[in-house]
Write a protein that holds these residues in place. Sequence first.
Motif, short mmCIF file in Angstrom:
data_model
loop_
_atom_site.label_atom_id
_atom_site.label_comp_id
_atom_site.label_asym_id
_atom_site.label_seq_id
_atom_site.Cartn_x
_atom_site.Cartn_y
_atom_site.Cartn_z
N GLU A 121 11.30 26.43 -19.18
CA GLU A 121 10.82 27.05 -20.46
C GLU A 121 10.49 28.37 -20.16
O GLU A 121 10.49 29.31 -21.02
CB GLU A 121 9.55 26.26 -20.75
N ASP A 122 9.89 28.93 -19.05
CA ASP A 122 9.44 30.29 -18.75
C ASP A 122 10.74 31.09 -18.59
O ASP A 122 10.53 32.45 -19.03
CB ASP A 122 8.64 30.35 -17.45
N ARG A 123 11.75 30.47 -18.15
CA ARG A 123 13.08 31.40 -17.85
C ARG A 123 13.65 31.62 -19.30
O ARG A 123 13.84 32.74 -19.50
CB ARG A 123 14.11 30.83 -17.21
N ARG A 124 13.59 30.74 -20.20
CA ARG A 124 13.98 30.94 -21.60
C ARG A 124 13.15 31.92 -22.44
O ARG A 124 13.74 32.79 -22.99
CB ARG A 124 13.98 29.40 -22.32
N GLU A 125 11.93 31.90 -22.08
CA GLU A 125 11.10 32.74 -23.01
C GLU A 125 11.35 34.21 -22.43
O GLU A 125 11.25 35.08 -23.11
CB GLU A 125 9.40 32.43 -22.56
N ALA A 126 11.51 34.14 -21.08
CA ALA A 126 11.73 35.78 -20.28
C ALA A 126 12.88 36.40 -21.12
O ALA A 126 12.90 37.49 -21.54
CB ALA A 126 11.99 35.52 -19.11
N ALA A 127 14.09 35.40 -21.30
CA ALA A 127 15.23 36.07 -21.91
C ALA A 127 14.86 36.42 -23.63
O ALA A 127 15.40 37.23 -23.99
CB ALA A 127 16.58 34.87 -21.78
N ALA A 128 14.26 35.36 -24.43
CA ALA A 128 14.00 35.84 -25.79
C ALA A 128 13.08 36.77 -25.66
O ALA A 128 13.32 37.57 -27.00
CB ALA A 128 13.20 34.24 -26.21
N SER A 129 12.23 36.98 -24.97
CA SER A 129 11.39 38.13 -25.16
C SER A 129 11.98 39.51 -25.04
O SER A 129 11.75 40.54 -25.65
CB SER A 129 9.88 38.16 -24.00
N LEU A 130 13.05 39.50 -24.02
CA LEU A 130 13.75 40.78 -23.99
C LEU A 130 14.80 40.96 -25.21
O LEU A 130 14.90 42.15 -25.73
CB LEU A 130 14.72 40.72 -22.61
N ARG A 131 15.18 40.07 -25.86
CA ARG A 131 15.98 40.10 -26.97
C ARG A 131 15.16 40.47 -28.15
O ARG A 131 15.52 41.64 -28.91
CB ARG A 131 16.77 38.72 -27.40
N GLN A 132 13.85 40.18 -28.06
CA GLN A 132 12.84 40.57 -29.30
C GLN A 132 12.55 42.07 -29.30
O GLN A 132 12.58 42.84 -29.97
CB GLN A 132 11.54 39.69 -29.17
N VAL A 133 12.32 42.51 -27.86
CA VAL A 133 12.31 43.88 -27.69
C VAL A 133 13.31 44.93 -28.24
O VAL A 133 13.11 45.78 -28.94
CB VAL A 133 12.03 44.28 -26.11
N ARG A 134 14.46 44.44 -27.93
CA ARG A 134 15.66 45.16 -28.43
C ARG A 134 15.77 45.07 -30.05
O ARG A 134 15.93 46.22 -30.57
CB ARG A 134 16.77 44.61 -27.86
N GLU A 135 15.26 44.04 -30.53
CA GLU A 135 15.17 43.73 -31.78
C GLU A 135 14.38 44.96 -32.69
O GLU A 135 14.74 45.69 -33.44
CB GLU A 135 14.98 42.53 -32.38
N ILE A 136 13.01 45.18 -32.03
CA ILE A 136 12.04 45.99 -32.75
C ILE A 136 12.71 47.46 -32.30
O ILE A 136 12.63 48.21 -33.17
CB ILE A 136 10.60 45.73 -31.88
N VAL A 137 13.24 47.93 -31.38
CA VAL A 137 13.62 49.16 -31.00
C VAL A 137 14.77 49.70 -31.84
O VAL A 137 14.91 50.81 -32.24
CB VAL A 137 14.04 49.32 -29.36
N ALA A 138 15.54 48.54 -32.39
CA ALA A 138 16.46 48.96 -33.27
C ALA A 138 16.27 49.14 -34.64
O ALA A 138 16.94 49.44 -35.42
CB ALA A 138 17.79 47.59 -33.31
N GLN A 139 14.94 49.12 -34.91
CA GLN A 139 14.48 49.32 -36.44
C GLN A 139 14.39 50.78 -36.89
O GLN A 139 14.43 51.84 -35.97
CB GLN A 139 12.91 48.74 -36.59
N PRO A 140 14.65 51.08 -38.13
CA PRO A 140 14.82 52.34 -38.54
C PRO A 140 13.70 53.43 -38.28
O PRO A 140 13.86 54.58 -38.08
CB PRO A 140 14.67 52.37 -40.07
N ALA A 141 12.43 52.91 -38.00
CA ALA A 141 11.38 53.73 -37.76
C ALA A 141 11.28 54.40 -36.19
O ALA A 141 10.72 55.39 -35.98
CB ALA A 141 10.02 52.95 -37.42
N LEU A 142 12.20 53.99 -35.26
CA LEU A 142 12.55 54.54 -34.13
C LEU A 142 13.83 55.47 -33.84
O LEU A 142 14.03 56.06 -33.04
CB LEU A 142 12.47 53.57 -32.94
N ALA A 143 14.63 55.12 -35.05
CA ALA A 143 15.86 55.73 -34.96
C ALA A 143 16.00 57.17 -34.82
O ALA A 143 16.81 57.65 -33.79
CB ALA A 143 16.61 55.30 -36.10
N LYS A 144 15.22 57.94 -35.20
CA LYS A 144 15.04 59.23 -35.09
C LYS A 144 14.75 59.88 -33.80
O LYS A 144 15.12 61.07 -33.36
CB LYS A 144 14.23 60.00 -35.86
#
Length: 582
Positions: A435-458
């Motif tokens: 469970e902890d290993r799954r959450e580690a991978a999922a959390s890294l994917r979520q970070v990428r999702e946030i950083v890909a949003q338009p507010a940070l694009a510039k």
Amino acid sequence: MPRDAFDYIIVGAGSAGCLLANRLSKDSSKRVLLLEAGQKDNYPWIHIPVGYLYCIGNPRTDWLYQTEPEAGLNGRSLRYPRGKTLGGCSSINGMIYMRGQARDYDHWAELTGDDAWNWENSLPDFKAHEDHYRLDNGATPEARNGDRFAQLHGNGGEWRVEKQRLSWEILEAFAEAAGEAGFERTEDFNTGDNAGVGYFEVNQRSGWRWNTSKAFLRPIRDRSNLTVWTGAQVERLVFESTGEGGTRCVGAVVRRGGDAATVRANNEVVLCAGAIGSPQILQLSGVGPAALLKAQGIEVVRDAPGVGENLQDHLQIRAVFKVQGVKTLNVLTSSLFGKAKIGLEYMLRRSGPMSMSPSQLGAFTRSDLSHPHANLEYHVQPLSLDAFGEGLHKFPAFTASVCNLNPTSRGSVHIRSNRCDDPPLIAPNYLSTDEDRREAAASLRQVREIVAQPALAKYQPEEWRPGVQYQTDEELTKLAGDIASTIFHPVGTVKMGRDDDPFAVLDTRLRVRGIAGLRVVDASIMPTITSGNTNAPTLMIAEKAARWIIADGLRHSDDSANENNRANSAADSRRAQETQAP
């Protein structure tokens, strides 16, 4: 060193110990001894917020613990800071005021069978010592009764909570990006539901760190019934038989200035040495897993298999993104002029980077919709570095650290010898469950999702760590082991629980089972880790425990008085009979 007796001996002048010393010494008839292995908190870097960089890894203020090599971290060992000075960890921590979630405390009540620990009954203990800046307006108690914020927070207590004194464009952009990814904006992480994104509130006063020594000890330094010893390390606790197989803790052997002395407690000894120190002292004193104690040549006073087990901690996975066209601390500190400007701003205004806590922007969210509550916490910083304690990178960047709030991995703290000078074996056992290993991978994917949003694009964010080449769950989990680090939240190693739980060392009033006169009051008592930073919950625990200790002390005094009355009555009766005898 005087060898006389006190009513209460408190071992450890950290967050819990300082509050308890304040509360227990309020009764001038009770003599209180507070023991701290470290020195006074007169080291200047303790009080400048950014000074944690000079306190962690410094033997003046840190125990300098290291974890054992961790399989889940691909064989790495981590630095494991614990405060060693008046104020304990509150003198070197990140200063973040975070209670956790209501569900944490409701779960404790469920696990222990004691509603005293639920959120409703714990909230008053958070408020009792709180001094929140948003309630500084002098409103009458009647006006505050209708204010939702005032119902959840306190003002006028010893523990100051303030807004951070800084502003970073890159942090605001990350907050906007999190909103675009579905996060709500929040102005208060401490309502019992901390979901959302916002700026952490901190334990500071006017730009200075506010530690528990300042808050709870300095105002009472003139109390003649409170004795504070620094440089006083407890070698072991002292026990006596009470007859019929009973055992009572009656004091401690304390080393100070090269000399050792035994100090005695009439009422209680209270361990407040933290999730590492408290189990270590118990084990050195003969309270712990019998096999471990015997292996170290220690006589078993009580076989308590839970002492040192159940270690839980928050492991943060640090994702770093290079950016362009925006200032970060990496750039501001790259020249002598920039550093001088930062120093001048703090000197004149007590603001800017030198007033910063290690993390400024926070966010709580779910890793996926299967979780009913936020199970991830973000610490976002306008800086980047390879590892804590090392220099900043030469390029502009920000860091988004994310942690699993409710890890299922469990570790341990075990003594390695029968000497108090030898640091214990600390094995957090990070990422040891699926469970902890799954959450580690999922959390890294979520970070990428946030950083890909338009507010940070510039700002053209570029993932520098872990790196876009890593995509599969297996790759991300291994990378988490390579780059993850502790957020310094160890708890649970002397847990409380039900009578039928063999690993529950304490009852729900934090008394050590099977030993009278001994209590533990610190983060080690938590059965499960709270959903956030752990300093505020530790103060709540101490506030609650203080009432119980005082109440038990009153009963102890009444029992002693009754016993004396009975003895005096018996003596009077004997004298009367002797007088009347022919």
